[in-house]
Design a protein around this motif. Sequence first.
Motif, PDB file in Angstrom:
ATOM      1  N   ALA A 103       0.838  -1.206   0.000  1.00 20.08           N
ATOM      2  CA  ALA A 103       0.000   0.000   0.000  1.00 20.08           C
ATOM      3  C   ALA A 103       0.870   1.252   0.000  1.00 20.08           C
ATOM      4  CB  ALA A 103      -0.906  -0.002   1.223  1.00 20.08           C
ATOM      5  N   HIS A 104       0.454   2.254  -0.755  1.00 23.60           N
ATOM      6  CA  HIS A 104       1.137   3.551  -0.787  1.00 23.60           C
ATOM      7  C   HIS A 104       1.032   4.210   0.594  1.00 23.60           C
ATOM      8  CE1 HIS A 104       2.210   7.593  -1.982  1.00 23.60           C
ATOM      9  NE2 HIS A 104       2.534   7.132  -3.192  1.00 23.60           N
ATOM     10  N   GLY A 105       2.141   4.811   1.022  1.00 24.66           N
ATOM     11  CA  GLY A 105       2.129   5.468   2.339  1.00 24.66           C
ATOM     12  C   GLY A 105       1.084   6.561   2.440  1.00 24.66           C
ATOM     13  N   PRO A 145       5.911  -2.804   6.052  1.00 29.10           N
ATOM     14  CA  PRO A 145       5.077  -2.609   4.861  1.00 29.10           C
ATOM     15  C   PRO A 145       3.632  -3.061   5.102  1.00 29.10           C
ATOM     16  CG  PRO A 145       7.159  -3.651   4.286  1.00 29.10           C
ATOM     17  CD  PRO A 145       7.085  -3.646   5.790  1.00 29.10           C
ATOM     18  N   VAL A 146       2.705  -2.307   4.537  1.00 23.96           N
ATOM     19  CA  VAL A 146       1.282  -2.668   4.609  1.00 23.96           C
ATOM     20  C   VAL A 146       0.936  -3.350   3.287  1.00 23.96           C
ATOM     21  CG1 VAL A 146      -1.070  -1.797   4.815  1.00 23.96           C
ATOM     22  CG2 VAL A 146       0.780  -0.744   6.151  1.00 23.96           C
ATOM     23  N   ARG A 147       0.579  -4.611   3.360  1.00 23.24           N
ATOM     24  CA  ARG A 147       0.360  -5.390   2.146  1.00 23.24           C
ATOM     25  C   ARG A 147      -1.006  -5.103   1.536  1.00 23.24           C
ATOM     26  NH1 ARG A 147       3.119  -9.435   5.254  1.00 23.24           N
ATOM     27  NH2 ARG A 147       5.256  -9.481   4.482  1.00 23.24           N
ATOM     28  N   LEU A 148      -1.039  -5.196   0.208  1.00 21.16           N
ATOM     29  CA  LEU A 148      -2.325  -5.098  -0.494  1.00 21.16           C
ATOM     30  C   LEU A 148      -3.085  -6.403  -0.333  1.00 21.16           C
ATOM     31  CD1 LEU A 148      -1.156  -3.404  -3.817  1.00 21.16           C
ATOM     32  CD2 LEU A 148      -2.176  -2.297  -1.804  1.00 21.16           C
ATOM     33  N   ASN A 149      -4.408  -6.298  -0.394  1.00 21.84           N
ATOM     34  CA  ASN A 149      -5.299  -7.462  -0.392  1.00 21.84           C
ATOM     35  C   ASN A 149      -5.124  -8.340   0.841  1.00 21.84           C
ATOM     36  OD1 ASN A 149      -6.293  -6.672  -3.014  1.00 21.84           O
ATOM     37  ND2 ASN A 149      -4.351  -7.412  -3.827  1.00 21.84           N
ATOM     38  N   ALA A 150      -4.826  -7.701   1.971  1.00 19.72           N
ATOM     39  CA  ALA A 150      -4.740  -8.396   3.260  1.00 19.72           C
ATOM     40  C   ALA A 150      -5.506  -7.555   4.284  1.00 19.72           C
ATOM     41  CB  ALA A 150      -3.283  -8.558   3.691  1.00 19.72           C
TER      42      ALA A 150
END
Length: 164
Positions: free
Chosen positions: A72-74, A108-113
């Motif tokens: 994910a974008h900050g 990091p914040v992962r996409l689709n989680a």
Amino acid sequence: MGQQTVDPVIAGWAAGFRPVRDGEYFPPHSPGCVGCGPANPHGLHLAVRRHGEGVQAEHTFDDRHTGAPGVAHGGAVAMAFDDLFGFLLYLLGELAVTRDLRVSYLAPVRLNAAYMLRADHGARVGRRIPVSAELRNHDNVVVATAEATFVVVDTHHFTRAAGR
Ligand SMILES: CCCCCCCCCCCCCCCC(=O)SCCNC(=O)CCNC(=O)[C@H](O)C(C)(C)COP(=O)(O)OP(=O)(O)OC[C@H]1O[C@@H](n2cnc3c(N)ncnc32)[C@H](O)[C@@H]1OP(=O)(O)O
């Protein structure tokens, strides 16, 4: 400063904010809000509910909010925090806006989680309301935190900002 008239559209919008019971979902800030509005195709569509004297939301960032591949974008993460803070105002019964916002990106914040967001407020001092929040992954590990100062405003702030 001369006498100001509150625009009825802005006054009606502000009057729509109401407190909710513990566990209940809040209405969005507006249908088009990029954080929580259901009518904004580019938005996060945050669904936020009351949790005691704080607020929380389960959220999954998707491909529309990509930063590095798969992450994910900050700015999108900051937006989620900022919008989440906006729901504390329902509990406080105050109209207020973000004056400053500081985000710590711990992992990091992962996409689709799926992630869980939680925010709380401190005591109002003058016009300032301190707020803080955490973003946890499904292992309950904190991956980002945020702190902000909201400043209480009246409906004229939004009237002026909308150029009305
Ligand atoms: C009815 C109930 C339900 C309502 C429920 C929904 C409501 C509505 C939600 C809309 C949806 C939300 C969505 C997410 C939240 C946004 O995204 S809000 C949008 C982003 N923020 C903005 O656009 C704000 C832009 N900034 C401004 O308009 C002005 O700078 C402000 C914030 C109104 C302040 O300006 P000002 O009125 O001239 O105030 P100023 O005298 O400079 O400072 C005011 C106070 O803040 C303090 N302060 C100033 N800077 C700082 C700083 N950096 N750090 C700490 N303190 C500071 C000052 O010391 C002063 O303190 P006091 O002396 O009052 O204790």
